[in-house]
Design an enzyme around this catalytic site. Structure first.
Site, PDB file in Angstrom:
ATOM      1  N   ASP A   1      39.131  46.856  40.012  1.00  0.00           N
ATOM      2  CA  ASP A   1      37.714  46.516  39.848  1.00  0.00           C
ATOM      3  C   ASP A   1      37.388  46.104  38.411  1.00  0.00           C
ATOM      4  OD1 ASP A   1      35.050  46.241  40.806  1.00  0.00           O
ATOM      5  OD2 ASP A   1      34.525  48.187  39.953  1.00  0.00           O
TER       6      ASP A   1
ATOM      7  N   GLN B   1      36.669  39.773  45.378  1.00  0.00           N
ATOM      8  CA  GLN B   1      35.420  40.486  45.119  1.00  0.00           C
ATOM      9  C   GLN B   1      34.278  39.493  44.935  1.00  0.00           C
ATOM     10  OE1 GLN B   1      33.992  42.492  41.228  1.00  0.00           O
ATOM     11  NE2 GLN B   1      34.937  44.184  42.370  1.00  0.00           N
TER      12      GLN B   1
ATOM     13  N   SER C   1      28.932  44.731  41.134  1.00  0.00           N
ATOM     14  CA  SER C   1      29.837  44.438  42.249  1.00  0.00           C
ATOM     15  C   SER C   1      29.087  44.614  43.561  1.00  0.00           C
ATOM     16  CB  SER C   1      31.043  45.371  42.220  1.00  0.00           C
ATOM     17  OG  SER C   1      31.761  45.242  41.008  1.00  0.00           O
TER      18      SER C   1
END
Length: 294
Positions: A210, A284, A234
């Site tokens: 991440d 993502q 995110s």
């Protein structure tokens, strides 16, 4: 790979964060390190949710994919409860659904699939040729050279002791507001020893996956996640675990952003061992919104 002895402390803290408390069957509780952040780092929630799911499958099954949504910001001052739903246990695959809860509301949801080890066809795309990490500027040197003049939010981010060290192949993004190609290569590594346990190794890999992704989608716009005029977060995260990874050396995180639109930016990533083995792929999408007062 040699690391300073004091660097193990940050990794030990992360490992303690991943050692969830079992409250009841399929119910676990995790905490967050108190490092002064207003929100829980998304990679931590992914890793804790994965650990909760792994605690409900057999030792002979390993995660091969996960798909997650960030629903609400996590509050680092209170525990996070992880509820695991055992969707299916087949002869080869197991499926789990995990919901993270705080203040009576879900803040995160994730599905994860696990598989017994099997042989099969094998191929991968090659790792791009890049400068090795030993020839790049380390975080200590980066801090000394650049942080004195950096905005407060940047200094705060880089001044924290973190369990993962990052070493960008290019520092141009930190030195200019020019519009750049939407891609970057970053070396990453655990700052301390990771247990010889594939479940913990997968969680550490999920944790670091991440990091830095959203920034790549901002390269073409000459800005970064530290821009106070932007609201950045995110939204979802998907990851595929291709091959085991011992986490005892540098990994190359290659990233590219094929699109940004509708106040969202999308980034893809690949994680390679130093020898060029592709161990995981990531995708993502994140919120990139100009603040209302702008």
């Amino acid at each position: 790979m040699s690391r300073p002895p004091e660097s193990q402390a940050a990794m030990d803290q992360l490992l303690a964060t991943l050692n969830l408390e079992k409250l009841e069957e399929n119910l676990f509780r995790g905490s967050s390190p108190q490092v002064g952040w207003q929100r829980v780092f998304g990679g931590q929630v992914i890793a804790q949710a994965l650990m909760a799911a792994q605690r409900t499958v057999g030792d002979d099954r390993f995660v091969h994919s996960l798909h997650a949504y960030f629903i609400r910001p996590g509050d680092p001052s209170v525990p996070i409860v992880y509820q695991v739903d055992r969707i299916r246990d087949g002869s080869s695959f197991a499926t789990r659904w995990i919901v993270a809860i705080q203040h009576g509301h879900p803040i995160f949801s994730m599905s994860a699939s696990f598989q017994v080890e099997e042989g099969g066809l094998d191929h991968q795309v090659p790792m791009p040729p890049v400068t090795p990490p030993e020839k790049l500027m380390g975080e200590k040197e980066f801090k000394e050279l650049f942080l004195a003049q950096a905005p407060e939010v940047v200094r705060k981010y880089w001044s924290q002791d973190r369990p993962i060290e990052i070493r960008p192949v290019s520092l141009v993004h930190y030195l200019t507001k020019d519009k750049l190609e939407p891609r970057q290569d970053i070396w990453v590594r655990a700052v301390g020893a990771v247990p010889v346990d594939r479940h913990y190794q997968a969680c550490i890999l999920a944790y670091l996956s991440d990091m830095t992704l959203l920034d790549t989608s901002l390269y073409p716009h000459g800005t970064s996640i530290f821009n106070p005029k932007l609201q950045v977060a995110s939204l979802d995260h998907a990851m595929w675990f291709h091959r085991p990874c011992a986490m005892d050396d540098w990994l190359l995180y290659t990233q590219d952003s094929p699109s940004s639109s509708g106040a969202r930016g999308m980034t893809r990533g690949g994680l390679y061992t130093r020898s060029g083995t592709l161990v995981a792929s990531v995708a993502q999408e994140g919120l990139i919104r100009k603040r209302a007062d702008e």
